[in-house]
Design an enzyme around this catalytic site. Sequence first.
Site, PDB file in Angstrom:
ATOM      1  N   HIS A   7       6.495  -4.293   3.098  1.00 27.07           N
ATOM      2  CA  HIS A   7       6.588  -5.281   2.026  1.00 27.07           C
ATOM      3  C   HIS A   7       7.321  -4.729   0.813  1.00 27.07           C
ATOM      4  O   HIS A   7       7.447  -3.509   0.663  1.00 27.07           O
ATOM      5  CB  HIS A   7       5.213  -5.820   1.602  1.00 27.07           C
ATOM      6  CG  HIS A   7       4.232  -4.814   1.091  1.00 27.07           C
ATOM      7  ND1 HIS A   7       3.278  -4.212   1.886  1.00 27.07           N
ATOM      8  CD2 HIS A   7       4.005  -4.317  -0.154  1.00 27.07           C
ATOM      9  CE1 HIS A   7       2.533  -3.400   1.167  1.00 27.07           C
ATOM     10  NE2 HIS A   7       2.961  -3.433  -0.101  1.00 27.07           N
ATOM     11  N   HIS A  79       7.053  -1.847  -6.153  1.00 26.10           N
ATOM     12  CA  HIS A  79       7.137  -0.803  -5.125  1.00 26.10           C
ATOM     13  C   HIS A  79       7.656  -1.383  -3.823  1.00 26.10           C
ATOM     14  O   HIS A  79       7.703  -2.602  -3.626  1.00 26.10           O
ATOM     15  CB  HIS A  79       5.785  -0.099  -4.912  1.00 26.10           C
ATOM     16  CG  HIS A  79       4.667  -0.940  -4.357  1.00 26.10           C
ATOM     17  ND1 HIS A  79       3.722  -1.555  -5.144  1.00 26.10           N
ATOM     18  CD2 HIS A  79       4.322  -1.243  -3.086  1.00 26.10           C
ATOM     19  CE1 HIS A  79       2.854  -2.200  -4.383  1.00 26.10           C
ATOM     20  NE2 HIS A  79       3.197  -2.033  -3.127  1.00 26.10           N
ATOM     21  N   GLU A 130       5.168   3.133  -1.307  1.00 24.84           N
ATOM     22  CA  GLU A 130       3.875   3.084  -0.619  1.00 24.84           C
ATOM     23  C   GLU A 130       4.133   3.356   0.863  1.00 24.84           C
ATOM     24  O   GLU A 130       5.097   2.837   1.431  1.00 24.84           O
ATOM     25  CB  GLU A 130       3.248   1.687  -0.789  1.00 24.84           C
ATOM     26  CG  GLU A 130       1.921   1.521  -0.064  1.00 24.84           C
ATOM     27  CD  GLU A 130       1.317   0.108  -0.229  1.00 24.84           C
ATOM     28  OE1 GLU A 130       1.946  -0.757  -0.874  1.00 24.84           O
ATOM     29  OE2 GLU A 130       0.227  -0.112   0.316  1.00 24.84           O
TER      30      GLU A 130
END
Length: 134
Positions: A7, A79, A130
């Site tokens: 994502h 992020h 991440e």
Amino acid sequence: MIGRLNHVAIAVRDIAAASRIYRDTLGARVSEAVAQPEHGVTTVFVELPNTKIELLEPLGDGSPINKFLERNADGGIHHVCYEVDDILAARDRLLATGARVLGSGEPKIGAHGKPVLFLHPKDFCGTLVELEQA
Ligand SMILES: CC[C@@H](C(=O)O)C(=O)SCCNC(=O)CCNC(=O)[C@H](O)C(C)(C)COP(=O)(O)OP(=O)(O)OC[C@H]1O[C@@H](n2cnc3c(N)ncnc32)[C@H](O)[C@@H]1OP(=O)(O)O
Ligand SMILES: [Co+2]
């Protein structure tokens, strides 16, 4: 080592308003909002054919996205999340290169019920990364 883009996260002040933009203006499939108290955020996932957008709203005074929103009043890309097969092996390999793993260094369970870790943006081209175990 990194695999699929899981994502791209966008920090917002008002997750209901942001959900309406993605659902009603952009015509995307948008999930319900879910509080993630372990992470200090509320999340909504926008499902796209090839990846997801994670909308993030601060949850609580100590939210890790509070300062980002102070610096970016309109919100913005916060992020990117890449999948890895083995998060502990990925962490140890990154630490050996001198990269900074944020927090305690131990994975937490993320929004998809899988272990996640964050890497310092200064070590990755100015982008907070991440990692999520696939
Ligand atoms: C829902 C769970 C999970 C999922 O499964 O998807 C999530 O996504 S949770 C999402 C929220 N959680 C996190 O972001 C955890 C990790 N983040 C942190 O530990 C901190 O936010 C941070 C990255 C260490 C930043 O801390 P902060 O106190 O906000 O800022 P600093 O002043 O320490 O920043 C230092 C430096 O880095 C720049 N910066 C900060 N954030 C970002 C960013 N998102 N992208 C790019 N650059 C960033 C900041 O501008 C500072 O730079 P200088 O001003 O040049 O010093
Ligand atoms: Co995320």
